[in-house]
Design a protein around this motif. Structure first.
Motif, short mmCIF file in Angstrom:
data_model
loop_
_atom_site.label_atom_id
_atom_site.label_comp_id
_atom_site.label_asym_id
_atom_site.label_seq_id
_atom_site.Cartn_x
_atom_site.Cartn_y
_atom_site.Cartn_z
N ILE A 5 0.82 -1.15 -0.14
CA ILE A 5 0.01 0.04 -0.03
C ILE A 5 0.98 1.28 -0.03
CG2 ILE A 5 -1.95 -0.92 1.06
CD1 ILE A 5 -0.97 0.05 3.62
N GLU A 6 0.25 2.49 -0.23
CA GLU A 6 1.02 3.47 -0.64
C GLU A 6 1.55 4.28 0.83
OE1 GLU A 6 2.32 5.09 -3.03
OE2 GLU A 6 1.76 3.50 -4.41
N GLU A 21 -10.28 0.86 3.80
CA GLU A 21 -10.76 0.57 2.50
C GLU A 21 -10.36 -0.89 1.89
OE1 GLU A 21 -10.78 2.04 -2.21
OE2 GLU A 21 -9.22 2.84 -0.66
N ASN A 22 -8.79 -1.41 2.35
CA ASN A 22 -8.42 -2.48 1.97
C ASN A 22 -9.25 -3.67 2.66
OD1 ASN A 22 -6.42 -4.28 0.68
ND2 ASN A 22 -5.63 -4.57 3.07
N ASP A 66 -7.94 5.80 5.92
CA ASP A 66 -8.54 5.76 4.43
C ASP A 66 -8.00 4.50 3.89
OD1 ASP A 66 -10.23 7.77 5.05
OD2 ASP A 66 -9.11 9.19 3.51
N THR A 67 -6.63 4.37 3.76
CA THR A 67 -6.02 3.19 3.17
C THR A 67 -6.30 1.77 3.69
OG1 THR A 67 -4.43 4.66 2.21
CG2 THR A 67 -3.92 2.47 2.07
#
Length: 323
Positions: A195-196, A205-206, A201-202
């Protein structure tokens, strides 16, 4: 034509010792692969027609047709068992491909391209590209069901160690290493994805994409996971590692996810030494593949990888990291 002595035995019987006899010739290896890819007989990989016939060389021909070449009665094109797979246009013998697949699927922490080069008798450059193509075959297929039950969520950070004097000596969160989101179903499968960043949020969402809404989520106290329980029927259980608590009052923990983290780190430090961000997703696919099939034999795991070779292609230019 089929080999005179086709490979026998079950997938569970496959190991390096039995493979040496089963694939003593390229014809045996080709027949073995054909029977796994086409259990009901050869089919054209382009138009899927089963109206095919074997091409044979005329007696005394100056340019005889090699064994294993077929022609489709539908699209009229020639093909072999390699066409439409990760092996397409490869000059490496099939027996060496099968050996490499077995080595990669049976090595718990992975195997380096240098070792594959020595074992298979090919150059390191060829072994490196072949390994990446095999990792392509190990990718999680589309339509896989989401994780259920109790799902542990954690992150692992992969990359080279920061050098002294660079001003970046941090470990864990805040490091310049590449973060990888780890989701592990208790006593089940996992989902691993680079992931970034590790923002809320990241990570949320994942989790929502890969986990069924009926599941229970277990994490450490990292603030980015706050509120995740609202999206899942089983709620959210937190283990406070900062307080030296590793099993909370509910009896929950993230030890399974951390076991996976330790495994991929040992592969990084002890086998590969360097995992670039450009190729990280392929290494994640490899470790994810082996973890999800950890309860079957090495031979059965090899057969599972062979199932994934069809319909996938990785060109050399795609595998090169652009500086």
């Amino acid at each position: 034509m089929p080999a005179k002595n086709p490979p026998t035995g079950t997938a569970a019987d496959l190991n390096l010792a039995t493979m040496a006899g089963m694939f003593a010739s390229e014809e045996q290896a080709r027949t073995f692969l054909e029977r796994r890819r086409w259990p009901n007989g050869p089919a054209c990989p382009r138009c899927k027609s089963t109206s095919v016939y074997t091409l044979t060389a005329k007696p005394g021909s100056a340019h005889p047709v090699p064994p294993g070449v077929y022609k489709c009665g539908g699209c009229r094109k020639k093909f072999t068992v390699r066409i439409g797979t990760i092996m397409e246009e490869s000059k490496i013998p099939i027996c060496k491909w099968l050996m490499a697949i077995h080595l990669m699927t049976s090595s718990k922490k992975g195997i380096s391209s240098h070792q594959i080069s020595r074992e298979c008798g090919i150059t390191q450059k060829s072994a490196w590209f072949m390994n990446h193509r095999i990792r392509k075959a190990m990718e999680l297929p589309e339509g896989e069901p989401p994780l259920k039950g109790t799902v542990e969520a954690d992150e692992v950070y992969i990359g080279g160690k920061p050098r002294h004097g660079t001003g970046n000596h941090k470990r864990g969160r805040g490091t310049s290493k590449a973060p990888v989101a780890v989701l592990v179903e208790r006593d089940g499968n996992c989902r691993i994805k680079p992931i970034e960043n590790v923002t809320s949020d990241t990570l949320v969402e994942n989790i929502c994409i890969n986990v069924d809404s009926s599941a229970k989520i277990v994490t450490d106290e990292f603030s980015s996971y706050a509120g995740i329980g609202e999206a899942f029927d089983g709620g959210h259980s937190v283990v406070k590692h900062a307080e030296k608590i590793y099993v909370n009052l509910e009896g929950e923990h993230v030890n399974t996810a951390e076991s996976f983290n330790a495994l991929i780190k040992r592969g990084h430090y002890g086998i590969f030494h360097k995992l670039s961000k450009f190729h990280l997703h392929r290494y994640c696919s490899e470790f994810e593949f082996r973890w999800n099939r950890r309860k079957i034999s090495d031979g059965e795991r090899m057969m599972e990888a062979i199932k994934g070779i069809e319909g996938k292609r990785l060109m050399y230019q795609q595998s090169k990291e652009v500086a």
